[in-house]
Design a protein around this motif. Structure first.
Motif, PDB file in Angstrom:
ATOM      1  N   SER A   1       5.100  -0.781   4.308  1.00  0.00           N
ATOM      2  CA  SER A   1       5.133   0.599   4.802  1.00  0.00           C
ATOM      3  C   SER A   1       3.868   1.316   4.356  1.00  0.00           C
ATOM      4  CB  SER A   1       6.369   1.342   4.275  1.00  0.00           C
ATOM      5  OG  SER A   1       6.357   1.377   2.859  1.00  0.00           O
ATOM      6  N   THR A   2       3.325   2.231   5.203  1.00  0.00           N
ATOM      7  CA  THR A   2       2.111   2.987   4.884  1.00  0.00           C
ATOM      8  C   THR A   2       2.454   4.230   4.096  1.00  0.00           C
ATOM      9  OG1 THR A   2       2.228   4.186   6.966  1.00  0.00           O
ATOM     10  CG2 THR A   2       0.950   2.142   6.947  1.00  0.00           C
ATOM     11  N   ARG A   3       1.553   4.598   3.228  1.00  0.00           N
ATOM     12  CA  ARG A   3       1.717   5.817   2.442  1.00  0.00           C
ATOM     13  C   ARG A   3       0.531   6.730   2.741  1.00  0.00           C
ATOM     14  NH1 ARG A   3      -0.243   7.249  -2.578  1.00  0.00           N
ATOM     15  NH2 ARG A   3      -1.029   5.119  -2.896  1.00  0.00           N
TER      16      ARG A   3
END
Length: 581
Positions: A72-74
């Motif tokens: 998942s991207t932050r």
């Protein structure tokens, strides 16, 4: 007997060897986890006994198993780079020099900047020329010229926007050394009088730099100015002053290949003391549309000006004059698929008020308290070719131009054409502007050649054809040219340039023959000869922070004129030092 014993022994060993041949199969299935460790010896003491060792054969296979992960991207703040992170100049810069005939130059800058906060700069500029110059009558009057400026500028970053301010004061000093009075001349106006102008300005702006139009860019700017005339004129106690108030706003946005911009401005000029009844207002609006296509890149639009002048009781027949102007604007660059051939078309223009401050900037020897009742309006058109050849080593630009100039300024001189000539008897060395319409057709060529990156040759040729709707001489050349070469090395840089102008003529008004001020009698015109200004500059980098420089001007000692009756300094040079610290 020995044979019997050996056979018996061999028979006894065979059952033991048969019993040692044991088959064993082990199957191990486990997840493979690679591990890297430092090498070390096994803690096992070697057995030096000569014994038989078994070497079992092991067969194995590795079956890879699927690995399933979830990524998942932050969101993080994007990286930013500012100009100051690449270029961190030293906080102080100074240029100081002097030369012969006596002249001086000084530039000093003190600056500080922070890429996340802003910047602040303070500066001082000075140029001085002190030698006396022999005028056309063979007389050497006081010829001192001096320019001084002190100011400060600062900027504060607010995200993508910036708040900037600038405050400065200029002083320009000249002497009317071109005037001459004969022995029988009696007047309180003496040659060599001083024209001295002070100009204080403060400006502030808030907005964007209009580079990234993918978002809306805007700008709001204000400027205020106070102009002083400290000139020496007889009975000129109520010396002219002038205030300026200017406001400007601009907004721009891009949509794909297109972009739009809208600008509006207001300028008010108000006279005080000797020009207290003169006021002018200028309202300006500009609209632009741009498109970056594959074949054509264009910017088109128009500028609207509303010009209103008030003259009080000094001009009873026309106390208020209002004019409206629309000036087209265009920039068209055509791409024919080759960098060596790029046609272009340009159209622009401007409305320039002829208030007292503007006239002193145009000609510092203008008569005092002058404020003309019309603004100068220019319409300019250019059509030509440009391009780059030989990997951009050779660049050229060839074009023809047409300019229509309404209320163009013709500078005239006044003198008495008697046996005892007195130049500018009435105006004491001042030049007076007269307005008329002018149409100019020009043919131009510009070339720049760089055989190597450190060496540059440039050549420019410009020819002009004038259609003056007046009998006055315009004081402009029919030919202008420049030829130069420059070298920029790591330690040494130098350049040689020749600036050329053809003969120029200005009208001289004969005071004795003039009976009607509206239609003054024209005397002999003043003529400036063909001019060649040979200039040389040399820089030697002593270290990374210190540089020595030398500049020479008019080295072939020609009689040069920028204004009629006022010859420039002959051959002169300046030497000095430039330093960063």
């Amino acid at each position: 007997m020995k044979k019997i014993l050996i056979a018996a022994a061999f028979a006894a060993v065979l059952p033991q060897l048969a019993a040692a041949q044991v088959e064993k199969q082990v199957e191990v299935t486990k997840a493979y986890v690679p591990k890297v460790e430092s090498a070390s010896k096994l803690a096992v003491e070697p057995d030096m006994t000569d014994t038989a060792r078994m070497r079992p054969e092991i067969d194995y296979t590795i079956t890879p198993l699927s690995l399933r992960t979830t990524l998942s991207t932050r969101p993080i703040r994007p990286a930013t780079v500012t100009y100051w992170e690449f270029n961190r100049p030293l906080p102080f810069y100074v240029k100081a020099g002097a030369g012969y005939p006596l002249n001086s130059v000084l530039d000093f800058y003190a600056s500080s900047q922070n890429p996340s906060t802003g910047y602040v700069v303070g500066y001082i500029n000075h140029e001085g020329q002190y030698a006396k110059i022999k005028n056309n009558f063979g007389v050497k009057n006081n010829s001192t010229r001096m320019f001084n400026r002190i100011g400060a500028a600062a900027g504060k970053y607010f995200g993508r926007h910036i708040l900037e301010g600038d405050i400065y004061y200029d002083n320009r000093m000249y002497h009317r050394y071109g005037a001459y009075a004969g022995e029988t001349f009696e007047s309180s106006i003496k040659p060599g009088g001083m024209n001295d102008y002070g100009d204080a300005n403060v400006a502030v702006r808030f907005g964007d730099n209009f580079q990234d139009l993918s978002r809306t860019n805007f700008e709001i700017a204000l400027r205020g100015g106070f102009f002083f005339d400290h000139s020496e004129w007889p009975e000129y106690n109520d010396k002219a002053r002038q205030t300026t108030l200017e406001a400007r706003a601009k907004i721009a946005r891009g949509f794909g290949r297109s972009h739009f911009s809208l600008e509006a401005g207001y300028e008010r000029l108000a006279g005080q003391k000797s020009i207290s009844e003169r006021n002018q207002q200028l309202i300006h609006a500009a609209l632009r549309y741009g498109f970056a296509g594959g074949v054509v890149r264009l910017d088109v639009g128009a500028d609207y000006y509303h010009d209103r002048l008030e003259f009080g009781d000094q001009v009873p027949d026309s106390r208020v004059k209002s004019e409206n102007y629309i000036i087209p604007y265009a920039r068209l660059d055509f791409n024919l698929g080759t960098p060596g051939l790029k046609p272009f078309f340009e159209a622009d223009g401007a409305v320039k008020p002829n208030d007292f401050r503007a006239l002193t900037l145009e000609n510092p020897y203008v008569a005092s308290s002058m404020w003309l009742d019309k603004s100068s309006v220019d319409y300019n058109f250019r059509l030509g070719l440009g391009g780059s050849l030989w990997r951009s080593r050779f660049n050229y630009r060839v074009y023809a131009g047409l300019s229509v100039r309404d209320n163009h300024l013709y500078w005239t001189a006044y003198r008495s054409l008697s046996d005892d000539p007195a130049f500018l008897e009435i105006f004491g060395g001042a030049i007076v502007p007269v307005m008329a319409r002018q149409t100019v057709t020009s043919f131009n060529g510009e070339i720049e050649f760089r055989p190597v990156s450190v060496l540059k040759f440039d050549l420019g040729v410009h020819g002009y054809l004038y259609n003056d709707e007046t009998d006055l001489k315009n004081g402009a050349p029919s030919f202008e040219g420049n030829l130069g070469v420059g070298y920029e090395g790591r330690k040494v840089s130098f350049g040689v340039k020749a600036l050329m102008q053809s003969v120029r003529r200005w009208t001289v008004i004969d005071l004795l023959a003039t009976t009607d001020a509206v239609e003054p009698a024209h005397g002999l015109s003043f003529e400036a000869p063909f001019a060649v200004d040979l200039r040389v500059n040399f820089d030697w980098k002593v270290s990374g922070r210190v540089m020595l420089f030398a500049e020479g001007r008019n080295l072939i000692n020609r009689r040069l004129y920028e204004y009629p009756w006022y010859p420039e300094l002959g051959a002169n040079f300046t030497v000095g030092i430039k330093a960063n610290f």
